[in-house]
Write a protein that holds these residues in place. Sequence first.
Motif, PDB file in Angstrom:
ATOM      1  N   GLU A 365     -36.559   5.385  12.128  1.00  0.00           N
ATOM      2  CA  GLU A 365     -35.388   6.236  12.290  1.00  0.00           C
ATOM      3  C   GLU A 365     -34.966   6.350  13.754  1.00  0.00           C
ATOM      4  O   GLU A 365     -33.773   6.384  14.069  1.00  0.00           O
ATOM      5  N   ARG A 366     -35.957   6.360  14.653  1.00  0.00           N
ATOM      6  CA  ARG A 366     -35.620   6.442  16.074  1.00  0.00           C
ATOM      7  C   ARG A 366     -34.903   5.176  16.553  1.00  0.00           C
ATOM      8  O   ARG A 366     -33.907   5.254  17.262  1.00  0.00           O
ATOM      9  N   VAL A 367     -35.417   4.019  16.138  1.00  0.00           N
ATOM     10  CA  VAL A 367     -34.776   2.784  16.606  1.00  0.00           C
ATOM     11  C   VAL A 367     -33.433   2.581  15.924  1.00  0.00           C
ATOM     12  O   VAL A 367     -32.493   2.043  16.531  1.00  0.00           O
ATOM     13  N   ALA A 368     -33.306   3.014  14.668  1.00  0.00           N
ATOM     14  CA  ALA A 368     -32.018   2.895  13.983  1.00  0.00           C
ATOM     15  C   ALA A 368     -30.967   3.753  14.674  1.00  0.00           C
ATOM     16  O   ALA A 368     -29.822   3.337  14.854  1.00  0.00           O
ATOM     17  N   ALA A 369     -31.368   4.946  15.091  1.00  0.00           N
ATOM     18  CA  ALA A 369     -30.432   5.832  15.780  1.00  0.00           C
ATOM     19  C   ALA A 369     -30.027   5.247  17.130  1.00  0.00           C
ATOM     20  O   ALA A 369     -28.855   5.282  17.519  1.00  0.00           O
ATOM     21  N   LYS A 370     -30.996   4.678  17.853  1.00  0.00           N
ATOM     22  CA  LYS A 370     -30.688   4.094  19.161  1.00  0.00           C
ATOM     23  C   LYS A 370     -29.764   2.893  19.034  1.00  0.00           C
ATOM     24  O   LYS A 370     -28.919   2.645  19.898  1.00  0.00           O
ATOM     25  N   CYS A 371     -29.970   2.123  17.948  1.00  0.00           N
ATOM     26  CA  CYS A 371     -29.148   0.935  17.756  1.00  0.00           C
ATOM     27  C   CYS A 371     -27.816   1.263  17.097  1.00  0.00           C
ATOM     28  O   CYS A 371     -27.038   0.364  16.775  1.00  0.00           O
ATOM     29  N   ASP A 372     -27.580   2.553  16.826  1.00  0.00           N
ATOM     30  CA  ASP A 372     -26.326   3.023  16.261  1.00  0.00           C
ATOM     31  C   ASP A 372     -26.038   2.377  14.918  1.00  0.00           C
ATOM     32  O   ASP A 372     -24.892   2.135  14.562  1.00  0.00           O
ATOM     33  N   SER A 373     -27.127   2.068  14.173  1.00  0.00           N
ATOM     34  CA  SER A 373     -26.925   1.464  12.855  1.00  0.00           C
ATOM     35  C   SER A 373     -26.953   2.513  11.762  1.00  0.00           C
ATOM     36  O   SER A 373     -26.775   2.203  10.596  1.00  0.00           O
ATOM     37  N   GLY A 374     -27.211   3.763  12.178  1.00  0.00           N
ATOM     38  CA  GLY A 374     -27.312   4.816  11.168  1.00  0.00           C
ATOM     39  C   GLY A 374     -28.673   4.770  10.523  1.00  0.00           C
ATOM     40  O   GLY A 374     -29.294   3.724  10.411  1.00  0.00           O
ATOM     41  N   SER A 375     -29.166   5.916  10.082  1.00  0.00           N
ATOM     42  CA  SER A 375     -30.480   5.938   9.454  1.00  0.00           C
ATOM     43  C   SER A 375     -30.328   6.189   7.975  1.00  0.00           C
ATOM     44  O   SER A 375     -30.052   7.292   7.548  1.00  0.00           O
ATOM     45  N   ARG A 376     -30.479   5.118   7.194  1.00  0.00           N
ATOM     46  CA  ARG A 376     -30.445   5.240   5.742  1.00  0.00           C
ATOM     47  C   ARG A 376     -31.825   4.925   5.176  1.00  0.00           C
ATOM     48  O   ARG A 376     -31.972   4.500   4.047  1.00  0.00           O
ATOM     49  N   LEU A 377     -32.841   5.143   6.019  1.00  0.00           N
ATOM     50  CA  LEU A 377     -34.158   4.638   5.657  1.00  0.00           C
ATOM     51  C   LEU A 377     -35.017   5.611   4.883  1.00  0.00           C
ATOM     52  O   LEU A 377     -35.983   5.218   4.256  1.00  0.00           O
ATOM     53  N   ARG A 378     -34.703   6.891   4.924  1.00  0.00           N
ATOM     54  CA  ARG A 378     -35.593   7.837   4.257  1.00  0.00           C
ATOM     55  C   ARG A 378     -35.001   8.281   2.916  1.00  0.00           C
ATOM     56  O   ARG A 378     -34.113   9.109   2.840  1.00  0.00           O
TER      57      ARG A 378
END
Length: 390
Positions: A365-378
């Motif tokens: 979730e941290r790397v998804a947020a940094k990469c601005d891809s949005g967090s749809r992982l949980r």
Amino acid sequence: MSAYVLGLGRELARRGVGVIIVTASHEDTHSAEVDCEGVCVVHLPSPAANSASEWVARASQYAGEIQAAVGEGCDLVHTHYWASGLAGLEVSRLSGIPHVTTFHTIAAVKEQASELSPEPYERHEAERTIAQRADGIVAWTRFEANALVSMLGAERERIAVAPIGVDTERFRPLDRAEARSRLDISADEETLLYVGRLDRIKGADVLLRAAGFLADRPRLRVRIVGGEVDGDFAEGLRTLAADLNIAEKVSWIGTVPNDELPLHYAAADMVIVPSYSESYSIVAAEAMACGTPVVSSNVPGPASFIEDGVSGRLVAAGDAPALACAVQQLLDDASLRDRLGSGGLAAARQMTWGASADSVLGLYERVAAKCDSGSRLRGNGGQSGGNDGG
């Protein structure tokens, strides 16, 4: 490595994460795609490269095959081992999705831990590149995290420490007499069990040398469970056993199905992990979860969860006399074996896949947020691709 990838994948799937594991097929009988307890496993027909330089040259090809296999819509790629890590960097570049990696072993650490042949130059360079360019890295211990920073130049804030979990439903105490009966092991046999690939770094030769010091014990037996990685080394082990006059005491079991492993752990008097280097040692953790005492090399991986004299025994790596002494002490003291088995079981029950997945998901979730891809992982259907390096 396969056990780790599948164990983590299953736990993530239970959390509602869509998981696709991409791996090379090594058998013609593998279907292209199978479902494994909520995890989709995709086998690529590509043959594995035969050398480090081939892996480097084919990274882009493998990246394209991975993308074609999983299609669009993945939120993150998680690679395992350096060879897959190179392909993961390319997938990330082409798709714009974040890349998380787990090294499993680090070439510089392996070389530092033993006098074995050096790893290829291409691997060293690839590991430095991956460590410095991956969006996130999963390390199993603080020692590994420190090595990633000091040896490979990784940024500490990109690393999450997430110890391996143990499937305590599968690996649990079983009746020893029944396990021995099913494996055709006599009740009075003193059984030392080795589980792992037959590779120099795993130290099976150290176990055989230790058994040589105990050759006067008439009921002693060494059971070797695992396949050959280095044919010359495996053949050398058989020669070593003959030279030590213990050939008749060693059983070469070969590879066994994962579901059969608990029987082997339960039937043993102790499990020996004689490695020169271990990032973690899932074998030690599984044996402990079965209540079987473990004698391991005192290297950072196992030493991160085994307390010497409480949940197992730790001896100097490569020291066959010290290993023989520890084994003899346990064979002669049933109450000590019971105490260490109980202590190991208690420690293993704290090593859950749930705790591991918590840390891994947090990193995702941290790397998804940094990469601005949005967090749809949980828990809402995002997909996490992985490659087990096979």
